[in-house]
Design a protein around this motif. Structure first.
Motif, PDB file in Angstrom:
ATOM      1  N   LEU A  93       8.168   5.314   7.879  1.00 19.18           N
ATOM      2  CA  LEU A  93       8.169   3.861   8.044  1.00 19.18           C
ATOM      3  C   LEU A  93       7.387   3.191   6.926  1.00 19.18           C
ATOM      4  CD1 LEU A  93       7.549   3.660  11.910  1.00 19.18           C
ATOM      5  CD2 LEU A  93       9.736   3.491  10.704  1.00 19.18           C
ATOM      6  N   ARG A  94       6.243   3.751   6.585  1.00 23.57           N
ATOM      7  CA  ARG A  94       5.422   3.187   5.505  1.00 23.57           C
ATOM      8  C   ARG A  94       6.165   3.234   4.166  1.00 23.57           C
ATOM      9  NH1 ARG A  94       0.011   2.338   6.593  1.00 23.57           N
ATOM     10  NH2 ARG A  94      -0.717   3.097   8.623  1.00 23.57           N
ATOM     11  N   SER A  95       6.837   4.348   3.905  1.00 26.79           N
ATOM     12  CA  SER A  95       7.535   4.472   2.622  1.00 26.79           C
ATOM     13  C   SER A  95       8.708   3.501   2.535  1.00 26.79           C
ATOM     14  CB  SER A  95       8.011   5.916   2.414  1.00 26.79           C
ATOM     15  OG  SER A  95       9.025   6.260   3.336  1.00 26.79           O
ATOM     16  N   GLU A  96       9.395   3.272   3.666  1.00 27.11           N
ATOM     17  CA  GLU A  96      10.506   2.325   3.677  1.00 27.11           C
ATOM     18  C   GLU A  96      10.016   0.900   3.412  1.00 27.11           C
ATOM     19  OE1 GLU A  96      14.118   2.976   4.458  1.00 27.11           O
ATOM     20  OE2 GLU A  96      13.185   4.722   3.496  1.00 27.11           O
ATOM     21  N   VAL A  97       8.899   0.538   4.024  1.00 24.13           N
ATOM     22  CA  VAL A  97       8.332  -0.788   3.777  1.00 24.13           C
ATOM     23  C   VAL A  97       7.911  -0.913   2.315  1.00 24.13           C
ATOM     24  CG1 VAL A  97       6.421  -2.355   4.307  1.00 24.13           C
ATOM     25  CG2 VAL A  97       7.592  -1.144   6.164  1.00 24.13           C
ATOM     26  N   ALA A  98       7.235   0.094   1.801  1.00 22.67           N
ATOM     27  CA  ALA A  98       6.755   0.048   0.417  1.00 22.67           C
ATOM     28  C   ALA A  98       7.905  -0.086  -0.570  1.00 22.67           C
ATOM     29  CB  ALA A  98       5.941   1.299   0.110  1.00 22.67           C
ATOM     30  N   ALA A  99       9.031   0.587  -0.291  1.00 19.94           N
ATOM     31  CA  ALA A  99      10.172   0.547  -1.207  1.00 19.94           C
ATOM     32  C   ALA A  99      10.897  -0.786  -1.153  1.00 19.94           C
ATOM     33  CB  ALA A  99      11.137   1.688  -0.873  1.00 19.94           C
ATOM     34  N   ALA A 100      11.060  -1.326   0.049  1.00 20.60           N
ATOM     35  CA  ALA A 100      11.870  -2.545   0.207  1.00 20.60           C
ATOM     36  C   ALA A 100      11.060  -3.826   0.113  1.00 20.60           C
ATOM     37  CB  ALA A 100      12.607  -2.510   1.548  1.00 20.60           C
ATOM     38  N   ARG A 101       9.777  -3.755   0.505  1.00 22.85           N
ATOM     39  CA  ARG A 101       8.946  -4.957   0.573  1.00 22.85           C
ATOM     40  C   ARG A 101       7.534  -4.586   0.089  1.00 22.85           C
ATOM     41  NH1 ARG A 101      11.110  -8.975   3.911  1.00 22.85           N
ATOM     42  NH2 ARG A 101       8.985  -9.753   4.175  1.00 22.85           N
ATOM     43  N   PRO A 102       7.386  -4.336  -1.205  1.00 25.28           N
ATOM     44  CA  PRO A 102       6.119  -3.798  -1.720  1.00 25.28           C
ATOM     45  C   PRO A 102       4.912  -4.697  -1.539  1.00 25.28           C
ATOM     46  CG  PRO A 102       7.595  -4.454  -3.512  1.00 25.28           C
ATOM     47  CD  PRO A 102       8.400  -4.484  -2.257  1.00 25.28           C
ATOM     48  N   GLY A 103       5.101  -5.967  -1.294  1.00 24.39           N
ATOM     49  CA  GLY A 103       3.956  -6.860  -1.088  1.00 24.39           C
ATOM     50  C   GLY A 103       3.449  -6.900   0.334  1.00 24.39           C
ATOM     51  N   ASP A 104       4.167  -6.242   1.261  1.00 24.82           N
ATOM     52  CA  ASP A 104       3.778  -6.274   2.670  1.00 24.82           C
ATOM     53  C   ASP A 104       2.713  -5.228   2.979  1.00 24.82           C
ATOM     54  OD1 ASP A 104       5.752  -8.153   2.799  1.00 24.82           O
ATOM     55  OD2 ASP A 104       7.078  -7.022   4.144  1.00 24.82           O
ATOM     56  N   ARG A 105       2.080  -5.368   4.139  1.00 22.41           N
ATOM     57  CA  ARG A 105       1.074  -4.416   4.620  1.00 22.41           C
ATOM     58  C   ARG A 105       1.614  -3.705   5.855  1.00 22.41           C
ATOM     59  NH1 ARG A 105      -0.457  -5.428   0.232  1.00 22.41           N
ATOM     60  NH2 ARG A 105      -2.401  -6.446  -0.388  1.00 22.41           N
ATOM     61  N   VAL A 106       0.985  -2.587   6.201  1.00 26.34           N
ATOM     62  CA  VAL A 106       1.385  -1.827   7.390  1.00 26.34           C
ATOM     63  C   VAL A 106       0.149  -1.460   8.197  1.00 26.34           C
ATOM     64  CG1 VAL A 106       2.486   0.272   8.277  1.00 26.34           C
ATOM     65  CG2 VAL A 106       3.406  -0.856   6.229  1.00 26.34           C
ATOM     66  N   LEU A 107       0.209  -1.700   9.491  1.00 27.96           N
ATOM     67  CA  LEU A 107      -0.790  -1.216  10.442  1.00 27.96           C
ATOM     68  C   LEU A 107      -0.073  -0.245  11.368  1.00 27.96           C
ATOM     69  CD1 LEU A 107      -3.519  -1.243  11.994  1.00 27.96           C
ATOM     70  CD2 LEU A 107      -2.618  -3.182  13.299  1.00 27.96           C
ATOM     71  N   GLY A 108      -0.504   1.012  11.376  1.00 29.68           N
ATOM     72  CA  GLY A 108       0.161   2.020  12.187  1.00 29.68           C
ATOM     73  C   GLY A 108      -0.807   2.750  13.096  1.00 29.68           C
ATOM     74  N   GLU A 109      -0.269   3.307  14.186  1.00 26.59           N
ATOM     75  CA  GLU A 109      -1.107   4.020  15.136  1.00 26.59           C
ATOM     76  C   GLU A 109      -1.783   5.223  14.499  1.00 26.59           C
ATOM     77  OE1 GLU A 109      -0.909   6.096  19.546  1.00 26.59           O
ATOM     78  OE2 GLU A 109       0.927   5.904  18.381  1.00 26.59           O
ATOM     79  N   GLU A 110      -1.055   5.957  13.664  1.00 28.06           N
ATOM     80  CA  GLU A 110      -1.608   7.193  13.111  1.00 28.06           C
ATOM     81  C   GLU A 110      -2.500   6.939  11.901  1.00 28.06           C
ATOM     82  OE1 GLU A 110      -1.221  10.120  14.629  1.00 28.06           O
ATOM     83  OE2 GLU A 110      -0.104   9.029  16.153  1.00 28.06           O
ATOM     84  N   GLY A 111      -2.084   6.033  11.018  1.00 27.29           N
ATOM     85  CA  GLY A 111      -2.793   5.848   9.757  1.00 27.29           C
ATOM     86  C   GLY A 111      -3.616   4.585   9.646  1.00 27.29           C
ATOM     87  N   GLY A 112      -3.647   3.785  10.702  1.00 26.39           N
ATOM     88  CA  GLY A 112      -4.396   2.539  10.645  1.00 26.39           C
ATOM     89  C   GLY A 112      -3.805   1.614   9.602  1.00 26.39           C
ATOM     90  N   GLU A 113      -4.665   0.843   8.957  1.00 23.55           N
ATOM     91  CA  GLU A 113      -4.226  -0.049   7.884  1.00 23.55           C
ATOM     92  C   GLU A 113      -4.664   0.567   6.578  1.00 23.55           C
ATOM     93  OE1 GLU A 113      -3.251  -4.633   7.273  1.00 23.55           O
ATOM     94  OE2 GLU A 113      -4.791  -4.109   8.725  1.00 23.55           O
TER      95      GLU A 113
END
Length: 290
Positions: A71-91
Motif C-alpha cells: 500500500l505504501r509503495s502504491e501511494v508513493a508511486a502514484a501520489r508522491p507528495g502524500d503521507r501514509v499512516l499505517g497500523e504496522e509502520g506508523g507514520e
C-alpha cells in the motif's frame, strides 16, 4: 474532546477531488486484498498455516507487513507528495502538513479471523486532509466485496461481479429490535469492563454480533446488516474508512480518541435510544459531542 461526530458532507466543495480520492482508495484496498490472497495461497502450498502471530516472521505478521508495504509503495508511486499512516509502520515520514493528503491504512483488519479462516477480514484505506476523512474504502479479503464512500458523495457496495449498490442504514427505530455489533480489547481489565456494559445492554436489544473487524462492522451498519455498533480501544486505521462509509449511509457516527470511551454508530431511528442506553451504563458521558 473524546468523541467527534462524523457528518455526511452534503454540499461539500471539491467533489471532483473527493471522487478521485475515493477511486484511488478503492483500487488501493482491492490491490491490497489481491496481495493478501496471493500470500495465503502461497502459505497453503508450502504447508504453513497462518494460525499464530507471535513473532516478526510468523505468516500472519508477514502478511500484515507485506500488504502494508505494498500500500505504501502504491501511494508513493502514484501520489508522491502524500503521507501514509499505517497500523504496522506508523507514520514513516513527518506528519502531514496543511492541505496534504494522508492515507490511513489497516493492511489486515480482523487478523484473528484470518488466523482461523473466518471470512471477515479486510483491507481498510482512508484519505484524510487536515484531520477530515474525505474518502475511504474497505475490501473484504475473502468475499471480495468492496465498500466505498466520499464525503458528501454517499456510500456504496461493489459486489464481486462489479455491481454497485448505494447504501442506506437500516430503518430500525426501536432499540429492542436492534441487532448490535461490538468488539473486545485484549487487556483483561478492559474486557471485564466491556463485559459489564454488554451484560447491561443485552436485555435491551435484539442480539449482539461480535464479528472481529471494526472496519467491516461499520460497513455492515452502512448496509443495514446490523442496526448499531460500539467498540472501545479503536485506532484511527480501524475506523477511518468505515466511519465515513457508515456516516455517508445515513448513520449517526461518533469516533472516540479515548480508549476508555467507545466509538459508536447507529441507524438514525435508533441512535438516540442506543446512545442513551450506553450513557445509562456509563459507557459514554452525555450526548454525542460535535
Amino acid at each position: 474532546m473524546a468523541r467527534d461526530t462524523v457528518e455526511s458532507g452534503a454540499g461539500v466543495a471539491g467533489t471532483d477531488s473527493i471522487d478521485e480520492l475515493r477511486e484511488f482508495a478503492r483500487g488501493l484496498a482491492v490491490s491490497g486484498g489481491d496481495v493478501a490472497r496471493r500470500m495465503l495461497e502461497q502459505f497453503a502450498t508450502t504447508g504453513l498455516a497462518p494460525r499464530t502471530k507471535s513473532s516478526a516472521t510468523d505468516p500472519v505478521t508477514v502478511i500484515d507487513t507485506i500488504v502494508e508495504e505494498h500500500l505504501r509503495s502504491e501511494v508513493a508511486a502514484a501520489r508522491p507528495g502524500d503521507r501514509v499512516l499505517g497500523e504496522e509502520g506508523g507514520e514513516a515520514e513527518a506528519a502531514a502538513g496543511a492541505g496534504v493528503v494522508r492515507w490511513v491504512v489497516d493492511p489486515v483488519d480482523g487478523t484473528v479471523n484470518l488466523l482461523y479462516g473466518i471470512p471477515f477480514t479486510a483491507v481498510s484505506v482512508a484519505a484524510e486532509v487536515d484531520g477530515v476523512v474525505l474518502a475511504g474504502a474497505v475490501h473484504n479479503i475473502v468475499t471480495r466485496e468492496t465498500w466505498t464512500a466520499g464525503l458528501g458523495r454517499g456510500a456504496s457496495l461493489r459486489a464481486v461481479d462489479g455491481t454497485d449498490t448505494a447504501l442506506t442504514a437500516s430503518g430500525c427505530d426501536e432499540l429492542s429490535l436492534a441487532l448490535v455489533g461490538t468488539g473486545f480489547g485484549y487487556d483483561s481489565d478492559v474486557r471485564a469492563e466491556q463485559g459489564r456494559v454488554l451484560a447491561g445492554l443485552l436485555p435491551r436489544i435484539r442480539d449482539i454480533r461480535r464479528c472481529g473487524s471494526a472496519a467491516l462492522d461499520l460497513c455492515m451498519l452502512a448496509a443495514g446488516r446490523i442496526d448499531a455498533y460500539y467498540e472501545r480501544c479503536l485506532k484511527p486505521w480501524d475506523h477511518a474508512a468505515g466511519a465515513l462509509i457508515a456516516a455517508e449511509a445515513g448513520a449517526v457516527v461518533a469516533v472516540s480518541h479515548d480508549d476508555g470511551v467507545p466509538t459508536t454508530a447507529a441507524a438514525p431511528g435508533v441512535a438516540r435510544e442506543f446512545l442513551a442506553a450506553l450513557e445509562s451504563l456509563e459507557a459514554i458521558e452525555g450526548p454525542v459531542s460535535s
